[in-house]
Write a protein that holds these residues in place. Structure first.
Motif, PDB file in Angstrom:
ATOM      1  N   TYR A   8       0.841  -1.203   0.000  1.00 35.78           N
ATOM      2  CA  TYR A   8       0.000   0.000   0.000  1.00 35.78           C
ATOM      3  C   TYR A   8       0.867   1.241   0.000  1.00 35.78           C
ATOM      4  O   TYR A   8       2.056   1.186   0.302  1.00 35.78           O
ATOM      5  N   ASP A  10       0.633   5.894   0.609  1.00 37.77           N
ATOM      6  CA  ASP A  10      -0.162   7.022   1.092  1.00 37.77           C
ATOM      7  C   ASP A  10      -0.646   7.829  -0.112  1.00 37.77           C
ATOM      8  O   ASP A  10      -0.534   7.378  -1.249  1.00 37.77           O
ATOM      9  N   GLU A  51      -3.713   4.601  -3.477  1.00 40.28           N
ATOM     10  CA  GLU A  51      -3.995   5.545  -2.408  1.00 40.28           C
ATOM     11  C   GLU A  51      -5.431   5.487  -1.901  1.00 40.28           C
ATOM     12  O   GLU A  51      -5.746   5.994  -0.836  1.00 40.28           O
ATOM     13  N   ALA A  54      -6.411   3.881   2.040  1.00 43.28           N
ATOM     14  CA  ALA A  54      -5.773   4.415   3.241  1.00 43.28           C
ATOM     15  C   ALA A  54      -6.477   3.873   4.488  1.00 43.28           C
ATOM     16  O   ALA A  54      -7.698   3.684   4.497  1.00 43.28           O
ATOM     17  N   ASN A  64      -0.068   4.716   6.306  1.00 44.14           N
ATOM     18  CA  ASN A  64      -0.657   4.172   5.082  1.00 44.14           C
ATOM     19  C   ASN A  64       0.364   3.454   4.214  1.00 44.14           C
ATOM     20  O   ASN A  64      -0.001   2.679   3.342  1.00 44.14           O
TER      21      ASN A  64
END
Length: 92
Positions: A8, A10, A51, A54, A64
């Motif tokens: 993942y 941000d 993104e 989050a 994140n």
């Protein structure tokens, strides 16, 4: 048993770059597990999210930026690498 390794990012930067970063995060973890711990690559499924996933609402929160380990569901497969993921540039 198979595990999903999911990267993942941000919300800082543009969406395309964030996809590449998420992919590279997951790939770095998989490469480490395979090369340093002898885990079969066929037991690991590389996935990444952008993104929009989050876990905290802050745009630039380091929380994140993560890699999650999940038990794979039947039929789970690797996500295709995003454009630019294999261009030789580092960063994750």
């Amino acid at each position: 048993m198979k595990m999903v390794i999911r990267g993942y990012t941000d919300r800082s930067g543009n969406a395309a770059n964030n996809e590449v970063l998420s992919y590279r995060r997951a790939k770095a973890v998989i490469d480490h597990l395979v090369n340093q711990h002898g885990i079969a690559r066929s037991s690991l499924i590389l996935q990444y999210r952008g993104e929009e996933n989050a876990i905290v609402p802050l745009d630039k929160s380091y929380i994140n930026r993560r890699v999650e380990f999940l038990t794979a569901e039947a039929g789970a497969s690797d996500d295709a690498a995003p454009a630019g993921a294999n261009d030789g540039r580092g960063g994750f």
